[in-house]
Design an enzyme around this catalytic site. Structure first.
Site, PDB file in Angstrom:
ATOM      1  N   CYS A  83     -37.363 -32.550  29.701  1.00  0.00           N
ATOM      2  CA  CYS A  83     -38.113 -31.703  30.611  1.00  0.00           C
ATOM      3  C   CYS A  83     -39.603 -32.089  30.605  1.00  0.00           C
ATOM      4  O   CYS A  83     -39.949 -33.190  30.992  1.00  0.00           O
ATOM      5  CB  CYS A  83     -37.894 -30.231  30.288  1.00  0.00           C
ATOM      6  SG  CYS A  83     -38.449 -29.107  31.581  1.00  0.00           S
ATOM      7  N   HIS A 193     -32.126 -30.051  30.978  1.00  0.00           N
ATOM      8  CA  HIS A 193     -32.050 -29.596  29.584  1.00  0.00           C
ATOM      9  C   HIS A 193     -30.645 -29.863  29.049  1.00  0.00           C
ATOM     10  O   HIS A 193     -29.719 -29.078  29.314  1.00  0.00           O
ATOM     11  CB  HIS A 193     -32.348 -28.099  29.500  1.00  0.00           C
ATOM     12  CG  HIS A 193     -33.768 -27.747  29.760  1.00  0.00           C
ATOM     13  ND1 HIS A 193     -34.705 -27.628  28.762  1.00  0.00           N
ATOM     14  CD2 HIS A 193     -34.429 -27.516  30.925  1.00  0.00           C
ATOM     15  CE1 HIS A 193     -35.884 -27.317  29.288  1.00  0.00           C
ATOM     16  NE2 HIS A 193     -35.734 -27.243  30.602  1.00  0.00           N
ATOM     17  N   GLU A 195     -29.516 -29.402  26.147  1.00  0.00           N
ATOM     18  CA  GLU A 195     -29.108 -28.336  25.227  1.00  0.00           C
ATOM     19  C   GLU A 195     -28.559 -27.120  25.962  1.00  0.00           C
ATOM     20  O   GLU A 195     -27.950 -26.237  25.348  1.00  0.00           O
ATOM     21  CB  GLU A 195     -30.274 -27.949  24.321  1.00  0.00           C
ATOM     22  CG  GLU A 195     -31.361 -27.087  24.943  1.00  0.00           C
ATOM     23  CD  GLU A 195     -32.351 -27.844  25.824  1.00  0.00           C
ATOM     24  OE1 GLU A 195     -33.340 -27.222  26.252  1.00  0.00           O
ATOM     25  OE2 GLU A 195     -32.148 -29.057  26.080  1.00  0.00           O
TER      26      GLU A 195
END
EC number: 4.3.2.10
Length: 215
Positions: A83, A193, A195
């Protein structure tokens, strides 16, 4: 022991990145969140996440004392930018009336149009938020086991424009086609992202844990 550090410079939801890495890590890996330049320099691989504005990110890096260590590890070991950790790798961002960034990858960061048109003529919402596909443009070890056009989770109003097309590893469509992943030697970076991106994101992080920093 595979030592993996997530750089803590006071910005972003870093704990979720650490938890995702721990989830995919082998027993021979150790994941640490750290603001210590010494620990960063001792790591085998480094993750550089971030959220927020480019100017705030650059100021936080300077204030935290990790800037020199960050520059070093981005040149000589497996390095993953996420990001804002992708955007500030470039030379300059339009954000905050113009912000000079790290200059590790030649290029600029540009804002989506305030009324970004979709293909049907409607206006897309900015920031670009939610699930979207990444079209892999080059084979890369971090794409291993991830299907073409897999969905990843995005939250951003700015996008990167690397000078060299050879730096582009993935593209995403949102009114325009923009670079959503970069690969430059030992550096891989993505706007989304991982995650927060379910199975494709976890697979990318798992691939990173064994990546040797080559293409």
């Amino acid at each position: 022991m595979n030592r993996v550090v997530v750089i803590d410079y006071g910005m972003g939801n870093l704990r979720s990145v650490v938890k995702a890495l721990e989830h995919v890590a082998s027993k021979q890996a150790h994941v640490a969140l750290t603001a210590s330049p010494e620990e960063i320099l001792e790591a085998d691989r480094v993750v550089f996440p971030g959220q927020g504005a480019a100017r705030d990110c650059m100021q936080a890096l300077r204030n935290s004392g990790v800037l020199a260590a960050l520059r070093q590890v981005a040149t000589d070991r497996p390095f993953l930018g996420i990001c804002m950790g992708m955007q500030v790798l470039l030379d300059h961002s339009e954000e905050n009336a113009g912000t000079d960034c790290l200059g590790l990858v030649p290029g600029r960061v540009t804002r989506f149009a305030k009324q970004q048109p979709d293909a049907d003529g409607s206006c897309l919402k900015i920031p670009h938020m939610g699930w979207n596909q990444i079209r892999q443009t080059v084979p890369h070890p971090l794409w291993r086991g991830i299907a073409q056009d897999s969905h990843f989770y995005f939250v951003h109003s700015y996008y990167v424009q690397p000078e060299s097309a050879e730096s582009v590893a993935g593209m995403t469509d949102y009114g325009i086609s923009f670079c959503s992943a970069m690969a430059c030697g030992n550096v891989f970076a993505m706007q989304s992202h991982p995650e927060k991106s379910a199975a494709p994101g976890l697979r990318l992080l798992q691939n990173f844990m064994s990546w040797k920093g080559d293409c």
